[in-house]
Motif scaffolding. Structure first.
Motif, mmCIF file in Angstrom:
data_model
loop_
_atom_site.group_PDB
_atom_site.id
_atom_site.type_symbol
_atom_site.label_atom_id
_atom_site.label_comp_id
_atom_site.label_asym_id
_atom_site.label_seq_id
_atom_site.Cartn_x
_atom_site.Cartn_y
_atom_site.Cartn_z
ATOM 1 N N GLY A 171 -9.425 -20.344 0.500
ATOM 2 C CA GLY A 171 -8.700 -21.335 -0.048
ATOM 3 C C GLY A 171 -7.705 -20.882 -0.703
ATOM 4 O O GLY A 171 -6.608 -22.117 -0.954
ATOM 5 N N LYS A 172 -7.042 -19.571 -0.710
ATOM 6 C CA LYS A 172 -6.041 -19.185 -1.306
ATOM 7 C C LYS A 172 -4.760 -18.586 -0.531
ATOM 8 O O LYS A 172 -5.526 -17.926 0.774
ATOM 9 N N GLU A 173 -3.565 -18.391 -0.881
ATOM 10 C CA GLU A 173 -2.720 -17.708 -0.106
ATOM 11 C C GLU A 173 -2.967 -16.133 -0.124
ATOM 12 O O GLU A 173 -3.512 -15.797 -1.270
ATOM 13 N N ARG A 174 -2.434 -15.414 0.629
ATOM 14 C CA ARG A 174 -2.517 -14.046 0.551
ATOM 15 C C ARG A 174 -1.541 -13.492 -0.544
ATOM 16 O O ARG A 174 -0.497 -14.235 -0.692
ATOM 17 N N GLU A 175 -1.998 -12.674 -1.282
ATOM 18 C CA GLU A 175 -1.299 -12.092 -2.492
ATOM 19 C C GLU A 175 -1.147 -10.597 -2.516
ATOM 20 O O GLU A 175 -1.926 -9.993 -2.164
ATOM 21 N N PHE A 176 -0.099 -10.324 -3.088
ATOM 22 C CA PHE A 176 0.064 -8.873 -3.310
ATOM 23 C C PHE A 176 -0.740 -8.268 -4.355
ATOM 24 O O PHE A 176 -1.008 -8.960 -5.339
ATOM 25 N N VAL A 177 -1.514 -6.967 -4.087
ATOM 26 C CA VAL A 177 -1.998 -6.426 -5.077
ATOM 27 C C VAL A 177 -1.430 -5.119 -5.627
ATOM 28 O O VAL A 177 -1.280 -4.994 -6.729
ATOM 29 N N ALA A 178 -1.124 -4.092 -4.843
ATOM 30 C CA ALA A 178 -0.338 -2.970 -5.070
ATOM 31 C C ALA A 178 0.085 -2.186 -3.871
ATOM 32 O O ALA A 178 0.132 -2.514 -2.527
ATOM 33 N N ALA A 179 1.138 -1.543 -4.330
ATOM 34 C CA ALA A 179 2.042 -0.860 -3.312
ATOM 35 C C ALA A 179 2.406 0.668 -3.623
ATOM 36 O O ALA A 179 2.489 1.006 -4.772
ATOM 37 N N VAL A 180 2.741 1.514 -2.672
ATOM 38 C CA VAL A 180 3.061 2.851 -3.171
ATOM 39 C C VAL A 180 4.333 3.061 -2.030
ATOM 40 O O VAL A 180 4.299 2.975 -0.695
ATOM 41 N N SER A 181 5.395 3.967 -2.603
ATOM 42 C CA SER A 181 6.361 4.391 -1.543
ATOM 43 C C SER A 181 5.961 5.433 -0.661
ATOM 44 O O SER A 181 4.847 5.713 -0.863
ATOM 45 N N GLY A 182 6.712 5.662 0.379
ATOM 46 C CA GLY A 182 6.431 6.674 1.291
ATOM 47 C C GLY A 182 6.449 8.204 0.980
ATOM 48 O O GLY A 182 5.663 8.821 1.305
ATOM 49 N N SER A 183 7.036 8.430 -0.206
ATOM 50 C CA SER A 183 6.887 9.694 -1.008
ATOM 51 C C SER A 183 5.819 10.019 -1.850
ATOM 52 O O SER A 183 5.927 10.632 -2.604
ATOM 53 N N SER A 217 4.609 8.688 6.783
ATOM 54 C CA SER A 217 5.311 9.121 5.411
ATOM 55 C C SER A 217 6.635 7.996 5.253
ATOM 56 O O SER A 217 7.026 8.004 4.073
ATOM 57 N N ARG A 218 7.257 7.478 6.247
ATOM 58 C CA ARG A 218 8.422 6.776 6.417
ATOM 59 C C ARG A 218 8.134 5.496 5.833
ATOM 60 O O ARG A 218 8.974 4.502 5.670
ATOM 61 N N TYR A 219 6.826 5.009 5.798
ATOM 62 C CA TYR A 219 6.270 3.720 5.521
ATOM 63 C C TYR A 219 5.912 3.736 4.163
ATOM 64 O O TYR A 219 5.300 4.395 3.539
ATOM 65 N N ALA A 220 6.289 2.498 3.370
ATOM 66 C CA ALA A 220 5.716 1.989 2.099
ATOM 67 C C ALA A 220 4.352 1.293 2.400
ATOM 68 O O ALA A 220 4.344 0.804 3.290
ATOM 69 N N MET A 221 3.439 1.812 1.642
ATOM 70 C CA MET A 221 2.134 1.062 2.059
ATOM 71 C C MET A 221 1.496 0.206 0.869
ATOM 72 O O MET A 221 1.891 0.654 -0.272
ATOM 73 N N GLY A 222 0.767 -0.853 1.224
ATOM 74 C CA GLY A 222 0.467 -1.756 0.304
ATOM 75 C C GLY A 222 -1.136 -2.358 0.755
ATOM 76 O O GLY A 222 -1.350 -2.136 1.723
ATOM 77 N N TRP A 223 -1.522 -2.933 -0.452
ATOM 78 C CA TRP A 223 -2.666 -3.731 -0.265
ATOM 79 C C TRP A 223 -2.431 -5.104 -0.581
ATOM 80 O O TRP A 223 -1.911 -5.401 -1.884
ATOM 81 N N PHE A 224 -2.978 -6.161 0.079
ATOM 82 C CA PHE A 224 -3.088 -7.668 -0.264
ATOM 83 C C PHE A 224 -4.343 -8.110 -0.058
ATOM 84 O O PHE A 224 -5.177 -7.453 0.302
ATOM 85 N N ARG A 225 -4.401 -9.294 -0.766
ATOM 86 C CA ARG A 225 -5.769 -9.787 -0.577
ATOM 87 C C ARG A 225 -5.737 -11.240 -0.514
ATOM 88 O O ARG A 225 -4.635 -12.059 -0.905
ATOM 89 N N GLN A 226 -6.658 -11.911 0.110
ATOM 90 C CA GLN A 226 -6.843 -13.579 0.522
ATOM 91 C C GLN A 226 -8.190 -13.690 -0.039
ATOM 92 O O GLN A 226 -9.064 -13.459 0.817
ATOM 93 N N ALA A 227 -8.448 -14.838 -1.036
ATOM 94 C CA ALA A 227 -9.401 -15.063 -1.402
ATOM 95 C C ALA A 227 -9.701 -16.779 -0.686
ATOM 96 O O ALA A 227 -8.644 -17.390 0.016
#
Length: 119
Positions: free
Chosen positions: A42-54, A30-40
């Motif tokens: 030939g492309k760089e990894r990119e941010f998709v979504a995130a949610v705070s610890g609370s 619960s102390r961590y913000a959690m996120g999803w990233f993706r990498q297609a």
């Protein structure tokens, strides 16, 4: 250091849905913000979504707003990414990430799960 294991990827037709899960180890989830990233390819990894610890409101990259929903269950040490109305351009390896106050500079990463959307 938290350890992350993703699941739920696969092959789906355009317009379909998938739900990704990410299970985290440890007792401080619960102390961590959690996120999803993706990498297609030939492309760089990119941010998709995130949610705070609370488990506050999620935030998203523009290309997935209205289609993807991030959520977390702190009792289960798990974060989810519900993906609806999938498009071929969503095809990528999706990575779960856990961040504790680094601003996503040095989060912990999962091993990734492949999502393939066919047209």
């Amino acid at each position: 250091q938290v350890q992350l294991v993703e699941s739920g990827g696969g092959l789906v037709q355009a317009g379909g849905s998938l739900r990704l899960s990410c299970a985290a180890s440890g007792r401080t989830f619960s102390r961590y913000a959690m996120g999803w990233f993706r990498q297609a390819p030939g492309k760089e990894r990119e941010f998709v979504a995130a949610v705070s610890g609370s488990n506050g409101s999620g935030y998203y990259t523009d290309s997935v707003k209205g289609r993807f929903t991030i959520s977390r269950d702190n009792a289960k040490n798990t974060v989810y990414l519900q993906m609806n109305s999938l498009k071929p351009e969503d095809t990528a390896v999706y990575y779960c990430a856990a961040d504790r106050a680094t601003g996503w500079v040095s989060p912990a990463w999962g091993q990734g799960t492949q999502v393939t959307v066919s047209s």
